[in-house]
Motif scaffolding. Structure first.
Motif, PDB file in Angstrom:
ATOM      1  N   UNK A   1     -19.083  76.645 -28.840  1.00 22.22           N
ATOM      2  CA  UNK A   1     -19.908  76.970 -30.004  1.00 22.22           C
ATOM      3  C   UNK A   1     -21.378  77.027 -29.583  1.00 22.22           C
ATOM      4  N   UNK A   2     -22.034  78.101 -29.974  1.00 24.50           N
ATOM      5  CA  UNK A   2     -23.439  78.311 -29.645  1.00 24.50           C
ATOM      6  C   UNK A   2     -24.242  78.578 -30.912  1.00 24.50           C
ATOM      7  N   UNK A   3     -25.454  78.053 -30.937  1.00 24.23           N
ATOM      8  CA  UNK A   3     -26.410  78.387 -31.989  1.00 24.23           C
ATOM      9  C   UNK A   3     -27.460  79.310 -31.388  1.00 24.23           C
ATOM     10  N   UNK A   4     -27.968  80.212 -32.203  1.00 16.48           N
ATOM     11  CA  UNK A   4     -29.110  81.023 -31.771  1.00 16.48           C
ATOM     12  C   UNK A   4     -30.172  80.966 -32.860  1.00 16.48           C
TER      13      UNK A   4
ATOM     14  N   UNK B   1     -28.258  85.753 -23.294  1.00 13.00           N
ATOM     15  CA  UNK B   1     -27.101  85.045 -22.759  1.00 13.00           C
ATOM     16  C   UNK B   1     -26.824  83.782 -23.546  1.00 13.00           C
ATOM     17  N   UNK B   2     -25.556  83.553 -23.803  1.00  6.96           N
ATOM     18  CA  UNK B   2     -25.072  82.280 -24.334  1.00  6.96           C
ATOM     19  C   UNK B   2     -24.318  81.629 -23.183  1.00  6.96           C
ATOM     20  N   UNK B   3     -24.696  80.403 -22.835  1.00  5.41           N
ATOM     21  CA  UNK B   3     -24.037  79.760 -21.706  1.00  5.41           C
ATOM     22  C   UNK B   3     -24.129  78.253 -21.798  1.00  5.41           C
ATOM     23  N   UNK B   4     -23.089  77.589 -21.315  1.00  9.28           N
ATOM     24  CA  UNK B   4     -23.150  76.143 -21.192  1.00  9.28           C
ATOM     25  C   UNK B   4     -24.283  75.787 -20.242  1.00  9.28           C
TER      26      UNK B   4
ATOM     27  N   UNK C   1     -38.787  90.382 -31.640  1.00  9.91           N
ATOM     28  CA  UNK C   1     -37.708  89.437 -31.912  1.00  9.91           C
ATOM     29  C   UNK C   1     -37.616  88.458 -30.750  1.00  9.91           C
ATOM     30  N   UNK C   2     -37.731  87.167 -31.085  1.00 11.71           N
ATOM     31  CA  UNK C   2     -37.653  86.111 -30.078  1.00 11.71           C
ATOM     32  C   UNK C   2     -36.380  85.307 -30.331  1.00 11.71           C
ATOM     33  N   UNK C   3     -35.629  85.043 -29.266  1.00  6.79           N
ATOM     34  CA  UNK C   3     -34.348  84.341 -29.395  1.00  6.79           C
ATOM     35  C   UNK C   3     -34.327  83.121 -28.492  1.00  6.79           C
ATOM     36  N   UNK C   4     -33.857  82.007 -29.032  1.00  8.18           N
ATOM     37  CA  UNK C   4     -33.580  80.806 -28.259  1.00  8.18           C
ATOM     38  C   UNK C   4     -32.147  80.395 -28.573  1.00  8.18           C
ATOM     39  N   UNK C   5     -31.421  79.886 -27.584  1.00  9.17           N
ATOM     40  CA  UNK C   5     -30.024  79.537 -27.783  1.00  9.17           C
ATOM     41  C   UNK C   5     -29.774  78.077 -27.433  1.00  9.17           C
ATOM     42  N   UNK C   6     -28.731  77.518 -28.037  1.00 10.77           N
ATOM     43  CA  UNK C   6     -28.292  76.152 -27.754  1.00 10.77           C
ATOM     44  C   UNK C   6     -26.775  76.126 -27.709  1.00 10.77           C
ATOM     45  N   UNK C   7     -26.249  75.343 -26.782  1.00 12.14           N
ATOM     46  CA  UNK C   7     -24.819  75.065 -26.744  1.00 12.14           C
ATOM     47  C   UNK C   7     -24.571  73.840 -27.611  1.00 12.14           C
ATOM     48  N   UNK C   8     -23.616  73.938 -28.544  1.00 12.58           N
ATOM     49  CA  UNK C   8     -23.336  72.844 -29.469  1.00 12.58           C
ATOM     50  C   UNK C   8     -22.109  72.074 -28.979  1.00 12.58           C
ATOM     51  N   UNK C   9     -22.381  71.120 -28.116  1.00 12.86           N
ATOM     52  CA  UNK C   9     -21.327  70.335 -27.473  1.00 12.86           C
ATOM     53  C   UNK C   9     -20.436  69.645 -28.504  1.00 12.86           C
ATOM     54  N   UNK C  10     -21.041  69.051 -29.535  1.00 16.41           N
ATOM     55  CA  UNK C  10     -20.292  68.271 -30.523  1.00 16.41           C
ATOM     56  C   UNK C  10     -19.368  69.120 -31.398  1.00 16.41           C
ATOM     57  N   UNK C  11     -19.577  70.440 -31.429  1.00 13.80           N
ATOM     58  CA  UNK C  11     -18.702  71.319 -32.213  1.00 13.80           C
ATOM     59  C   UNK C  11     -17.713  72.083 -31.337  1.00 13.80           C
TER      60      UNK C  11
ATOM     61  N   UNK D   1     -43.938  86.090 -39.849  1.00 17.14           N
ATOM     62  CA  UNK D   1     -42.652  86.079 -39.170  1.00 17.14           C
ATOM     63  C   UNK D   1     -41.632  85.367 -40.052  1.00 17.14           C
ATOM     64  N   UNK D   2     -40.375  85.571 -39.713  1.00 17.46           N
ATOM     65  CA  UNK D   2     -39.258  84.962 -40.421  1.00 17.46           C
ATOM     66  C   UNK D   2     -38.331  84.386 -39.357  1.00 17.46           C
ATOM     67  N   UNK D   3     -37.921  83.141 -39.540  1.00 17.68           N
ATOM     68  CA  UNK D   3     -37.029  82.493 -38.573  1.00 17.68           C
ATOM     69  C   UNK D   3     -35.756  82.030 -39.259  1.00 17.68           C
ATOM     70  N   UNK D   4     -34.669  82.077 -38.516  1.00 16.82           N
ATOM     71  CA  UNK D   4     -33.405  81.548 -39.011  1.00 16.82           C
ATOM     72  C   UNK D   4     -32.541  81.121 -37.836  1.00 16.82           C
ATOM     73  N   UNK D   5     -31.524  80.328 -38.139  1.00 15.47           N
ATOM     74  CA  UNK D   5     -30.576  79.871 -37.138  1.00 15.47           C
ATOM     75  C   UNK D   5     -29.178  80.239 -37.597  1.00 15.47           C
ATOM     76  N   UNK D   6     -28.393  80.765 -36.678  1.00 14.21           N
ATOM     77  CA  UNK D   6     -26.996  81.071 -36.942  1.00 14.21           C
ATOM     78  C   UNK D   6     -26.199  80.675 -35.709  1.00 14.21           C
ATOM     79  N   UNK D   7     -24.948  81.071 -35.664  1.00 10.23           N
ATOM     80  CA  UNK D   7     -24.141  80.665 -34.529  1.00 10.23           C
ATOM     81  C   UNK D   7     -22.946  81.561 -34.324  1.00 10.23           C
TER      82      UNK D   7
END
Length: 123
Positions: free
Chosen positions: A26-29, A115-118, A7-17, A77-83
């Motif tokens: 708000x974070x997306x993974x 980790x989820x972080x700004x 399982x590979x994870x990448x995260x993003x901080x969603x500034x606009x939300x 593999x299977x990929x998806x995005x959630x938050x």
């Protein structure tokens, strides 16, 4: 059966939300689940343990991911995005997927803590 799932994870901080003035971060993974085993597997359910920066814990369980119970063939593999929404600038998520192999064996595929972080919140 050794764990055939990676399982590979990448995260993003969603500034606009997000709304930091009201403690809404708000974070997306983005998750990619790879089947490195010799038989197809189906993702049945998920469990998340989400800890915010104030050490409050939220547990989330449910069927599948993003409304799906994907079947992943060997070598695919299977990929998806959630938050998720946190009341703090940083947090940690970890958990597992409950998977079932084509031969009927159920097992947990652990999701290592991430980790989820700004941006620039952690040094």
């Amino acid at each position: 059966m050794s764990e055939p799932i990676s399982i590979d994870v990448k995260t993003d901080y969603l500034d606009h939300q997000s709304d930091p003035d009201n403690q809404r971060f708000v974070f997306a993974y983005h998750i990619t689940i790879s089947n490195n085993g010799g038989e197809a597997v189906k993702l049945l359910s998920r469990y998340w343990r989400i800890t915010d920066g104030d050490q409050h814990v939220q547990e989330v369980e449910g069927q599948g991911v993003v409304g799906e119970q994907p079947e992943i063939e060997p070598g695919d593999s299977y990929s998806y995005t959630s938050g998720t929404v946190l009341p703090s600038e940083v947090g940690i998520m970890e958990g597992y997927y409950v998977m079932q192999s084509a031969s009927g064996e159920q097992f947990q595929a652990p999701i290592d803590a991430f980790t989820l972080a700004l941006p620039h919140a952690l040094h």
